[in-house]
Design a protein around this motif. Structure first.
Motif, mmCIF file in Angstrom:
data_model
loop_
_atom_site.group_PDB
_atom_site.id
_atom_site.type_symbol
_atom_site.label_atom_id
_atom_site.label_comp_id
_atom_site.label_asym_id
_atom_site.label_seq_id
_atom_site.Cartn_x
_atom_site.Cartn_y
_atom_site.Cartn_z
ATOM 1 N N UNK A 161 -26.311 -29.438 -6.739
ATOM 2 C CA UNK A 161 -25.103 -29.983 -5.491
ATOM 3 C C UNK A 161 -25.840 -30.505 -4.474
ATOM 4 N N UNK A 162 -24.994 -31.554 -3.614
ATOM 5 C CA UNK A 162 -25.363 -31.697 -2.264
ATOM 6 C C UNK A 162 -24.078 -31.198 -1.518
ATOM 7 N N UNK A 163 -24.512 -30.635 -0.395
ATOM 8 C CA UNK A 163 -23.618 -29.901 0.405
ATOM 9 C C UNK A 163 -23.377 -30.711 1.731
ATOM 10 N N UNK A 164 -22.312 -30.689 2.277
ATOM 11 C CA UNK A 164 -21.988 -31.580 3.564
ATOM 12 C C UNK A 164 -22.100 -30.320 4.641
ATOM 13 N N UNK A 165 -22.794 -30.609 5.702
ATOM 14 C CA UNK A 165 -22.871 -29.674 6.868
ATOM 15 C C UNK A 165 -23.369 -30.141 7.898
ATOM 16 N N UNK A 166 -22.698 -30.263 9.195
ATOM 17 C CA UNK A 166 -23.303 -31.155 10.488
ATOM 18 C C UNK A 166 -24.168 -30.163 10.997
ATOM 19 N N UNK A 167 -24.139 -28.838 10.682
ATOM 20 C CA UNK A 167 -24.860 -27.750 11.374
ATOM 21 C C UNK A 167 -26.034 -27.419 10.611
ATOM 22 N N UNK A 168 -26.151 -28.089 9.199
ATOM 23 C CA UNK A 168 -27.465 -27.808 8.372
ATOM 24 C C UNK A 168 -27.207 -26.780 7.402
ATOM 25 N N UNK A 193 -20.077 -16.681 -9.275
ATOM 26 C CA UNK A 193 -21.111 -17.875 -9.485
ATOM 27 C C UNK A 193 -21.406 -18.313 -7.991
ATOM 28 N N UNK A 194 -22.718 -19.015 -8.033
ATOM 29 C CA UNK A 194 -23.039 -19.550 -6.918
ATOM 30 C C UNK A 194 -23.617 -20.987 -7.210
ATOM 31 N N UNK A 195 -23.346 -21.743 -6.186
ATOM 32 C CA UNK A 195 -23.945 -23.367 -6.442
ATOM 33 C C UNK A 195 -25.433 -23.341 -6.208
ATOM 34 N N UNK A 196 -26.040 -24.059 -6.889
ATOM 35 C CA UNK A 196 -27.307 -24.530 -6.576
ATOM 36 C C UNK A 196 -27.478 -25.719 -5.514
ATOM 37 N N UNK A 197 -27.332 -25.468 -4.374
ATOM 38 C CA UNK A 197 -27.417 -26.556 -3.635
ATOM 39 C C UNK A 197 -28.965 -26.987 -3.088
ATOM 40 N N UNK A 198 -29.115 -28.261 -3.339
ATOM 41 C CA UNK A 198 -30.556 -28.776 -3.420
ATOM 42 C C UNK A 198 -30.771 -29.664 -2.385
ATOM 43 N N UNK A 199 -29.791 -30.256 -1.553
ATOM 44 C CA UNK A 199 -29.794 -30.962 -0.326
ATOM 45 C C UNK A 199 -28.546 -30.841 0.486
ATOM 46 N N UNK A 200 -28.729 -30.988 1.704
ATOM 47 C CA UNK A 200 -27.743 -30.942 2.858
ATOM 48 C C UNK A 200 -27.483 -32.301 3.515
#
Length: 312
Positions: A194-201, A216-223
């Motif tokens: 997953x790619x996650x959107x966050x202005x604060x990282x 379950x939990x997502x596998x966030x590989x980039x923000x």
């Protein structure tokens, strides 16, 4: 130095127009003695008699004649300042408004808003500003006139808001992605990259809060810091982007969107402005146009589930 009593300007204006203490007092609802005291104060303030006896009446001195037109102009101008604003004339309105928003809003609603504003007020210009944080400082400083965003915490008392629309999150992948075919289960969704959107990282947000109760939990590989960037990565890779559906309609065009297999989080997008502009007729007109365009655009599109839509 003591401040002059500006009320005396109104008194002097009426006195010079009437040429009579009695008639001036009647117009101002003052007794003859009160008018005489006011004239005495005017004489002390200007250092001139202003009105002097000539037979049975009063005549203005040269100084009074010199002041008459200036005093009348000042009084009329003050009356204009203290009068409610006149009817807004959109045909002659010339003004530039700055609207700060996240990526996706301009693409979705900007074209129709620009067209609507141009039709009604040809002299109005819209300047769209990219929103990089949730601070309301630019509204307070006057750097922007309007702002769109999700209100998560209580706003400062000097910032007002109005709901524009409610949005829900959907999953988005490129058309060749494994999730573009077959049923999307919670396990399949979570196990993807997953790619996650966050202005604060941050690596977690509303979507993760809704997902965690399923175990379950997502596998966030980039923000990344914006929906546009997330969708660009998902379009060119096997990453999954989870973004607000209505906000990103145009940004998702040509991609595969699907309904989340768990209760999708919803957010309300609001319009924000500073209280000093609340009563401004032109600003109020623009606020109404933004709300109208959002409702009209979303009303035409409807709110269809994106389960099998491509570029909805």
């Amino acid at each position: 130095m003591a401040r002059p009593d500006l009320n005396l300007l109104v008194t002097l204006d009426v006195l010079l127009e009437e040429g009579s203490v009695t008639r001036a007092g009647e117009r101002l609802a003052l007794s003859p003695s009160a008018m005489s005291r006011a004239l005495a104060r005017l004489r002390r303030a200007t250092g001139d008699p202003l009105l002097v006896r000539a037979g049975r009446g009063l005549v203005p001195t040269p100084r009074a004649l010199e002041l008459r037109d200036r005093v009348r102009g000042l009084v009329r101008e003050a009356e204009e300042v203290l009068r409610p604003a006149g009817k807004l004339d959109l045909a002659t309105l010339e003004r530039t408004f700055a609207l700060r928003s996240s990526d996706g809003f301009v693409e979705r609603f900007g074209p129709e808003l620009v067209a609507k504003v141009g039709d009604e007020a040809p002299g109005v210009r819209l300047r769209f500003v990219q929103k990089t944080d949730k601070s309301t400082g630019l509204l307070r400083d006057g750097a922007v006139d309007l702002e769109t965003g999700v209100v998560e915490l209580a706003l400062p008392p000097d910032v007002l808001s109005r709901p524009l629309f409610t949005d829900r999150f959907v999953g988005v992948v490129r058309n060749e992605h494994p999730l573009s075919g077959g049923k999307v289960t919670t396990a399949r969704y979570a196990s993807s990259r997953h790619v996650h959107v966050s202005r604060r990282g941050l690596t977690e947000g509303l979507v993760d809060e809704a997902l965690h109760p399923t175990g379950n939990r997502r596998e966030v590989v980039t923000v990344v810091d914006g929906f546009g960037a997330a969708l660009a990565l998902a379009r060119a890779s096997d990453l999954v982007a989870t973004v607000p559906e209505r906000h990103t309609t145009d940004l998702r065009r040509g991609m595969h969107s699907f309904e989340l297999p768990f209760p999708a989080p919803e957010v309300t997008v609001s319009l924000l402005w500073h209280v000093r502009l609340d009563a401004d007729p032109a600003h109020r007109w623009l606020r109404d146009r933004v709300l109208g365009v959002c409702r009209q655009t979303l009303g035409r599109a409807g709110h269809r589930p994106p389960k099998t839509c491509r570029g909805s």
